[in-house]
Design an enzyme around this catalytic site. Sequence first.
Site, PDB file in Angstrom:
ATOM      1  N   GLN A 148       3.373 -21.549  -7.457  1.00  0.00           N
ATOM      2  CA  GLN A 148       3.940 -21.311  -6.098  1.00  0.00           C
ATOM      3  C   GLN A 148       3.490 -20.947  -5.044  1.00  0.00           C
ATOM      4  OE1 GLN A 148       7.375 -21.297  -5.658  1.00  0.00           O
ATOM      5  NE2 GLN A 148       7.893 -21.937  -7.658  1.00  0.00           N
ATOM      6  N   SER A 149       2.047 -21.778  -4.980  1.00  0.00           N
ATOM      7  CA  SER A 149       1.213 -21.556  -3.711  1.00  0.00           C
ATOM      8  C   SER A 149       1.973 -21.956  -2.347  1.00  0.00           C
ATOM      9  CB  SER A 149       0.064 -22.280  -4.013  1.00  0.00           C
ATOM     10  OG  SER A 149      -0.974 -22.364  -2.877  1.00  0.00           O
TER      11      SER A 149
END
Length: 339
Positions: free
Chosen positions: A85-86
């Site tokens: 989920q960068s």
Amino acid sequence: MSEERQETTWRQETTRVELMSRPTPLEAAPRLARAIGLEPGDLWVKRDDLIGLGGGGNKVRKLEWTAGAARAEGATTLVTSGAAQSNHARLTAAAGARLGMDVVLVLAGAPSEGMTGNIVLDALFGARVVWAGEVSEAELAAAVEDVAGDLRERGARPAVIPFGGSSVLGARGYAEAGTELLEQAPDLATAVVAVGSGGTMAGLVHALGAERVLGVHCGAIADPERTVDHLVDGLAGQPAATSLRLRLDQVGPGYSALTEPAADAITTAARTEGIVLDPVYTGRALAGLIAAVHDGQVRPGQRTVFLHTGGLPGLFGHTEALRRARSAVADTAVRWPRG
């Protein structure tokens, strides 16, 4: 200034690309201030979540420099890495779309059936995702180099953007942000910021001085103090001998875990100011500010700025945060008409 230094400065300035409108807003947060033990006029929020590109967030300021340098050097493809989920990966994908460059994201973990949050936006912006599995920091970096090498063999011209966008060049984006903030709040006493890969805090320390920056470690890297010090030294061009204000007490069970203080901070910000924080970075940063007020590290009567670094899409990719949100919906639901 020597001719060589002038030439270096000119070359750096011309590599930067415009990816945002500036300055970002600085908004008063009097109800949140009262809720955490400050006076109503003490607390302000620097809204880098409203930067614009790709859903907003602090990584855009870094990408103006790092992606700009890559394009100036003739790269056709941006390659970077991060957690599943960068936020940095999402914004690299958006920057690539804006600049007409391909993007390959090397992400830790594996694909799942419920692709949500940032991963959906990665695809929407046209990035290709390579899943690296459960890997260490070093293994993820090695995977990035392997992917970049494969792209070169296929005739592409890749440029590797560092994890989190945090290099000395990328940190220049937040040195500029610090100057921008001082123009908006010259009486600033403390700027509070989440520390992920370290570049945002380093840039602010360079511009504001270490005594005015309080970083809250979020667990993204193993040694945040050493990382930030290294970047500050690079920005200064020499050892800066800084004494960082860095809180290490908000990591909890680990980087991806939603801690109770962060969950409480997210709810408090939402219900006092209508501001949404994320469970990994800004939620922890506000929890760190609340702890700092409680232990006297941040005091009432002084101008405090909370740097909102974005991350809203990540909220929708975090299972525990969504579970809590759904529970809150159930708790507040009222059937109408009353029967």
